[in-house]
Design an enzyme around this catalytic site. Structure first.
Site, PDB file in Angstrom:
ATOM      1  N   GLY A  45       0.541  -0.983  -0.232  1.00 16.58           N
ATOM      2  CA  GLY A  45      -0.164  -0.009   0.099  1.00 16.58           C
ATOM      3  C   GLY A  45       0.952   1.470  -0.155  1.00 16.58           C
ATOM      4  O   GLY A  45       0.239   2.041  -0.433  1.00 16.58           O
TER       5      GLY A  45
ATOM      6  N   GLU B 285       4.139  -6.431   2.456  1.00 16.76           N
ATOM      7  CA  GLU B 285       4.333  -6.239   0.511  1.00 16.76           C
ATOM      8  C   GLU B 285       3.567  -5.652  -0.257  1.00 16.76           C
ATOM      9  O   GLU B 285       3.215  -5.137  -1.172  1.00 16.76           O
ATOM     10  CB  GLU B 285       2.384  -7.404   0.378  1.00 16.76           C
ATOM     11  CG  GLU B 285       2.898  -9.120   0.901  1.00 16.76           C
ATOM     12  CD  GLU B 285       1.178  -8.773   1.727  1.00 16.76           C
ATOM     13  OE1 GLU B 285       1.045 -10.340   2.243  1.00 16.76           O
ATOM     14  OE2 GLU B 285       0.507  -8.452   1.229  1.00 16.76           O
ATOM     15  N   PRO B 286       5.250  -5.227  -0.662  1.00 18.64           N
ATOM     16  CA  PRO B 286       4.944  -3.600  -1.588  1.00 18.64           C
ATOM     17  C   PRO B 286       5.185  -3.722  -3.046  1.00 18.64           C
ATOM     18  O   PRO B 286       6.057  -5.341  -3.492  1.00 18.64           O
ATOM     19  CB  PRO B 286       5.903  -3.169  -0.906  1.00 18.64           C
ATOM     20  CG  PRO B 286       7.074  -3.601  -0.677  1.00 18.64           C
ATOM     21  CD  PRO B 286       6.322  -5.073  -0.076  1.00 18.64           C
TER      22      PRO B 286
ATOM     23  N   ARG C 195       3.452  -1.442  -5.789  1.00 19.42           N
ATOM     24  CA  ARG C 195       3.841  -0.291  -6.509  1.00 19.42           C
ATOM     25  C   ARG C 195       4.865   0.312  -6.212  1.00 19.42           C
ATOM     26  O   ARG C 195       5.569   0.760  -7.178  1.00 19.42           O
ATOM     27  CB  ARG C 195       2.195   0.472  -5.680  1.00 19.42           C
ATOM     28  CG  ARG C 195       2.409   1.919  -7.175  1.00 19.42           C
ATOM     29  CD  ARG C 195       1.551   3.600  -6.478  1.00 19.42           C
ATOM     30  NE  ARG C 195       0.198   2.014  -5.656  1.00 19.42           N
ATOM     31  CZ  ARG C 195      -1.274   2.235  -6.075  1.00 19.42           C
ATOM     32  NH1 ARG C 195      -1.197   2.952  -7.415  1.00 19.42           N
ATOM     33  NH2 ARG C 195      -2.115   2.216  -6.486  1.00 19.42           N
TER      34      ARG C 195
ATOM     35  N   CYS D  82     -12.335   3.017 -28.465  1.00 17.36           N
ATOM     36  CA  CYS D  82     -13.793   3.475 -28.752  1.00 17.36           C
ATOM     37  C   CYS D  82     -14.826   3.700 -28.480  1.00 17.36           C
ATOM     38  O   CYS D  82     -15.921   3.795 -27.847  1.00 17.36           O
ATOM     39  CB  CYS D  82     -14.343   2.546 -30.422  1.00 17.36           C
ATOM     40  SG  CYS D  82     -13.291   1.812 -31.634  1.00 17.36           S
TER      41      CYS D  82
ATOM     42  N   TYR E  82       0.158  -1.611 -11.883  1.00 20.65           N
ATOM     43  CA  TYR E  82      -1.420  -1.214 -12.262  1.00 20.65           C
ATOM     44  C   TYR E  82      -1.680  -1.235 -13.480  1.00 20.65           C
ATOM     45  O   TYR E  82      -1.878  -0.350 -14.600  1.00 20.65           O
ATOM     46  CB  TYR E  82      -1.582  -1.483 -11.438  1.00 20.65           C
ATOM     47  CG  TYR E  82      -1.283  -1.272 -10.188  1.00 20.65           C
ATOM     48  CD1 TYR E  82      -2.063  -2.588 -10.059  1.00 20.65           C
ATOM     49  CD2 TYR E  82      -0.754  -0.809  -9.285  1.00 20.65           C
ATOM     50  CE1 TYR E  82      -1.935  -3.674  -8.880  1.00 20.65           C
ATOM     51  CE2 TYR E  82      -0.463  -1.457  -7.890  1.00 20.65           C
ATOM     52  CZ  TYR E  82      -0.879  -2.774  -7.674  1.00 20.65           C
ATOM     53  OH  TYR E  82      -0.734  -3.289  -6.166  1.00 20.65           O
TER      54      TYR E  82
HETATM   55  C1  LIG Z   1      -2.822  -8.024  -0.055  1.00 32.88           C
HETATM   56  C2  LIG Z   1      -2.230  -6.745  -0.306  1.00 32.88           C
HETATM   57  N1  LIG Z   1      -0.818  -7.025  -0.655  1.00 32.88           N
HETATM   58  C3  LIG Z   1      -0.705  -6.451  -0.770  1.00 32.88           C
HETATM   59  C4  LIG Z   1      -0.603  -5.726  -2.477  1.00 32.88           C
HETATM   60  C5  LIG Z   1      -0.565  -4.289  -2.328  1.00 32.88           C
HETATM   61  O1  LIG Z   1       0.228  -3.065  -2.384  1.00 32.88           O
HETATM   62  P1  LIG Z   1       0.312  -1.938  -3.175  1.00 32.88           P
HETATM   63  O2  LIG Z   1       1.357  -2.345  -4.508  1.00 32.88           O
HETATM   64  O3  LIG Z   1      -0.114  -0.754  -3.576  1.00 32.88           O
HETATM   65  O4  LIG Z   1       1.441  -1.811  -2.715  1.00 32.88           O
HETATM   66  C6  LIG Z   1      -2.231  -5.322  -2.434  1.00 32.88           C
HETATM   67  C7  LIG Z   1      -2.523  -4.842  -2.855  1.00 32.88           C
HETATM   68  O5  LIG Z   1      -3.238  -3.832  -2.725  1.00 32.88           O
HETATM   69  C8  LIG Z   1      -3.145  -6.688  -1.968  1.00 32.88           C
HETATM   70  O6  LIG Z   1      -4.078  -6.891  -1.789  1.00 32.88           O
HETATM   71  N1  LIG Z   2      -4.945  -1.386  -9.546  1.00 34.21           N
HETATM   72  C1  LIG Z   2      -4.724  -0.713  -8.007  1.00 34.21           C
HETATM   73  C2  LIG Z   2      -4.514  -1.300  -7.001  1.00 34.21           C
HETATM   74  C3  LIG Z   2      -5.247  -1.798  -6.812  1.00 34.21           C
HETATM   75  C4  LIG Z   2      -4.531  -2.877  -4.998  1.00 34.21           C
HETATM   76  C5  LIG Z   2      -4.285  -4.301  -5.669  1.00 34.21           C
HETATM   77  N2  LIG Z   2      -4.567  -4.593  -4.272  1.00 34.21           N
HETATM   78  C6  LIG Z   2      -4.407   0.856  -8.914  1.00 34.21           C
HETATM   79  O1  LIG Z   2      -3.863   0.877  -9.600  1.00 34.21           O
HETATM   80  O2  LIG Z   2      -4.107   1.591  -8.246  1.00 34.21           O
END
Ligand SMILES: Cc1ncc(COP(=O)(O)O)c(C=O)c1O
Ligand SMILES: N[C@@H](CCCC[NH3+])C(=O)O
Length: 423
Positions: free
Chosen positions: A243, A280-281, A283, A351, A381
């Protein structure tokens, strides 16, 4: 000054002798000529550095959330740099295992894991299954009755913390499809059930408050909520999920992975948590490592209304602007430091009018058809949520480092569109 804030580009971004943008020592113009556009270009050293930063911040056990971006090269890279891998479906697990990641380095997630997914994970011997529901425990017990395997599990709980992020990616509040609710006692019941069950070996607690969370204080709040409970349970592991947010546009600032880790560790220290703390990063590892290179195809000027700049991709390679209203910047490959004095809207080739990539983009005055236009911070993503809408072919992905680029995902061909179409 309206030049692109350089910090939004991957670590290795530089201006080449021709004045144009390079990443990983490679000219983006050359890569576009060789591989076509749209093209995802990842700075491989940037990816490796973020993985190492995560391992330094959280220690062994920290997992890369593969949903952010996954292909075999990425799975291998994260594994080589010491990360575990969080997989959320059979498909993600299959790619990670095919890349040679040992099963015990995988963590399986999902709010609705099928018996097939659970069975495959147990047979493979994944390191952890994060149990999300009583129905999942029912399935695990049925599987255990047949083969007596006893996987190590964490229980996912919702701590009742509302992180300030887009409501679609907020997951820590009570009103959530994920996990066992702490405030209703459901989480405590699930712990008791696991402890009395031969089907699982409960080793810890997991929470995930949401994605693109900028404020470390939300993690502190969640840690404070779960701490008394986790401490009483005496379980050896706590995962704070992923997150950590990243900056996408000028003016945004996000904590680094190291700062996020420090904030989480400090909160755990203050709360007296003795369990091993992992995270668990997704992004934060990959977002800033990549840019997408597009070719401008049309420029439609509507005096007094708007200028539309259409590129050769769109919502199929980056659905985030449409899904979440997410903002992006743009930069011209041939003039990356140029003043961006003109307001335009960058759209794709799909489209529908909603097919926006950058609603309020700043571009240099002389932007023209055939220019290569880049959107930075597209490493998370984008490719992973891409689609074949309008039977558009998914772009290639290259990893660039030290002046060399290797294709890690080839561009789709029209025949790929027929591969699953059995007539
Ligand atoms: C359980 C879990 N772990 C890790 C993540 C990775 O999140 P982020 O990409 O925001 O670090 C997510 C997505 O939000 C998730 O649902
Ligand atoms: N897909 C989302 C994040 C989802 C996170 C997954 N649990 C985004 O692009 O911001």
């Amino acid at each position: 000054m309206t030049a692109l804030p350089w910090g939004l580009l991957p670590d290795s971004a530089e201006v080449g002798p021709d004045g144009a943008l390079r990443i990983g020592g490679c000219s983006l113009a050359d890569l576009a000529a060789q591989h076509g556009t749209p093209l995802f270009v990842y700075d491989e050293d940037h990816l490796r550095a973020r993985c190492r930063e995560a391992v330094a911040a959280f220690g062994d056990g920290v997992a890369y959330a593969t949903k952010a971006f996954l292909c075999r090269a990425m799975a291998r890279l994260a594994h080589e740099e010491g990360m575990h891998l969080d997989v959320a479906t059979l498909g993600e697990m299959h790619v990670a295992l095919s890349a040679g990641v040992p099963p015990e380095r995988l963590v399986l997630h999902g709010n609705n894991k099928s018996s097939l997914e659970l069975s495959a994970a147990r047979q493979a011997g994944v390191g952890r299954i994060v149990v999300d529901s009583d129905d999942e425990l029912d399935r695990l017990e049925r599987l255990h009755a047949a083969d007596e395997l006893r996987p190590r599990v964490l229980l996912r709980v919702t701590p009742g913390v509302e992180a300030h992020t887009h409501e679609f990616v907020r997951t820590g509040q009570d009103d959530s499809k994920f996990g066992f609710t702490l405030s209703t006692g459901a989480a405590a019941d699930a712990v008791a059930r696991c402890r009395g069950s031969a089907a699982v070996d409960l080793v810890g607690i997991h929470f995930h408050i949401g994605s693109q969370v900028f404020v470390a204080d939300f993690f502190r709040q969640a840690v404070e909520v779960v701490a008394p409970w986790v401490n009483d349970l005496g379980l050896p592991e706590l995962s704070v999920g992923g997150g950590a947010g990243v900056a996408y546009v000028a003016g945004e600032a996000a904590p680094t992975i190291a700062e996020w880790g420090e904030a989480v560790r400090a909160a755990c220290r203050e709360a007296g948590i003795t369990a091993r703390v992992t995270a668990e990063p997704g992004r934060a590892i990959v977002a800033g490592a990549a840019v997408t290179v597009y070719t401008v195809g049309t420029v439609k000027r509507l005096p007094g209304i708007r200028t539309y700049v259409a590129v050769d991709g769109g919502m199929s390679d980056n659905p985030r602007p449409v899904l979440y209203g997410s903002g992006y910047e743009t930069v011209l490959v041939r003039a990356p430091r140029a003043d961006r004095t003109h307001h335009v809207t960058v759209v794709g080739k799909h489209c529908e009018s909603g097919d926006l990539l950058v609603r309020d983009a700043l571009v240099p005055e002389d932007l023209a058809v055939d220019d290569l236009l880049v959107t930075p911070v597209t490493g998370a993503y984008g490719h992973s949520m891409g689609s074949n809408y309008n039977k558009v072919l998914r772009p290639a992905v290259v990893f660039a480092s030290g002046g060399r680029a290797r294709v890690v995902v080839r561009r789709e061909t029209p025949d790929d569109l027929l591969a699953t179409d059995v007539g």
